[in-house]
Design an enzyme around this catalytic site. Structure first.
Site: not given
Ligand code: PLP
Length: 386
Positions: A56, A109, A179, A204
């Site tokens: 950690r 998101y 992001d 992703k």
């Molecule tokens: N950012 C975006 C644009 C997303 O589409 C997602 C998940 O779908 C996330 C962040 C969050 O990622 P995680 O599911 O790995 O926590």
């Protein structure tokens, strides 16, 4: 020394001779690291960011992935997390204080929006600005600490002029975070456009095989170090060595996979453009004229797109989706497999309309099966609508 993205993905940060020449780095499946003597141990503990003490903190397998992601983003440091949300919440918890205000730009998101809303219990407030940056200047308050952006977004894929944002933010001393999951650093490098932090869901395209969940934050040493000490070590959203190994394996083929996702998506878009049943297709490649800044901002487009079925409702959207067989029904995106999803739930049409989303919206994650198979599958679904 400068490295190409392909070199970074395949070789950078690896040192086979320090692990018996193994071409595939070992999975350091260990929670802790032991020391030859107490003095060495005590010294290592004084700087956990740089020494292997406890997983950690830092772990050699995770570290390889972090070095690669930092180099791809042209940032100084990266910290990986057990999910994209783990990375996002670490950024908010570390950098925001009671009384701070955040400006959110574009369709953010859902869980990220929920999180910032939840932080109102710590007296953190926020405002939304749309992707045209209407009212951007007016939304900045004296207590605005951070501007948080998604470009492209992941429902309507809207893009934002990133340099316009960083110019204003720098003049006012505001932290900028993006992001960057949609593009990955292969197609967009926001730190080179002045952003302070680039955040990823590694779940992703970067992982790319829908078998692992992870997240990352990249930025300068001081910011990432602060996030490491508080949002990472204290919140504890640790990415395991085995998951890091999987993500690192995915990363090796990221440039070539993205090229193929893009090629397939552009062919599918050409096909969808011929369909009279469609009111509108959403993908940044279709909006280059309105957004001349894209030439400097993005090097390519990934395979997440959406479109609006004309006059559709839950029933017709279901009929369309259920007729697909190659496209699997599911959340998430960015893997090798084609996926279909829709925000329409049968009881939220009015809410969607109010947030500017058509109740006929369908989202496709274009996978690697090939455009011909993908188009054939979609054609079956259009036939079903008739
Ligand atoms: N950012 C975006 C644009 C997303 O589409 C997602 C998940 O779908 C996330 C962040 C969050 O990622 P995680 O599911 O790995 O926590």
């Amino acid at each position: 020394m400068t490295y190409t993205d392909e070199e970074i993905c395949t070789q950078f940060g690896e040192d086979p001779h320090s692990y018996q020449g193994a071409v595939s780095p070992p999975i350091y499946q260990t929670s802790l690291f032991t020391f030859r003597n107490f003095k060495e141990f005590t010294e290592a503990q004084k700087l956990e960011r740089k020494n292997y003490v406890y997983s950690r903190g830092v772990n050699p397998t995770v570290n390889i992935l972090e070095k690669k992601l930092a180099a791809l983003e042209k940032g100084e440091e990266c910290k990986c997390f057990s999910s994209g949300m783990g990375a996002i919440s670490a950024v908010f918890f570390t950098l925001l204080n009671s009384g701070d205000h955040v400006v959110l730009i574009n369709n953010i998101y859902g869980p990220t929006t929920q999180l910032i809303d939840y932080l109102s219990k710590f007296n953190i407030s926020y405002s939304f600005v749309d992707h045209h940056l209407t009212n951007f200047h007016e939304m900045i308050q004296d207590n605005t600490k951070m501007i948080y952006v998604e470009s492209p977004g992941t429902m309507l894929m809207k893009v934002v002029n990133l340099q316009e944002i960083t110019q204003l933010a720098k003049a006012k001393g505001i932290i900028t975070a993006i992001d960057n999951t949609w593009s990955t650093p292969i197609f967009q490098k926001p730190l080179t456009l002045g952003f302070d932090l680039s955040i990823h869901s590694l779940t992703k395209y970067i992982g790319g095989h829908s078998d692992v969940v992870g997240g990352a934050v990249v930025g300068n040493y001081d910011l990432v170090d602060e996030i490491f000490q508080y949002g990472y070590q204290l919140n504890g959203a640790v990415l395991g060595a085995h998951d890091s190994y999987l993500i690192n394996r995915g990363l090796r083929t990221l440039p070539i996979r993205l090229k193929q996702h893009q090629e397939n998506a552009l062919k599918v878009i050409d096909y969808l453009s011929t369909k009279r049943e469609i009111a509108r297709i959403y993908h940044p490649s279709l909006e280059e004229k309105e957004n001349p800044f894209l030439k400097n901002q993005m090097k390519g487009y990934s395979g997440l797109l959406s479109f609006e079925l004309k006059g559709a409702n839950f029933e017709s959207v279901s009929r369309f989706i259920d007729a697909l067989t190659l496209f699997k029904i599911g959340v998430s995106w960015g893997g090798y497999e084609s996926l279909v999803n829709s925000p329409v739930k049968g009881d939220n049409e009015q809410q969607l309309i109010e947030s500017g989303i058509s109740p006929g919206l369908i989202r496709l994650s274009i996978g690697l099966e090939g455009a011909e198979l993908q188009i054939n599958d979609l054609e079956k679904a259009f036939q079903q609508l008739k």
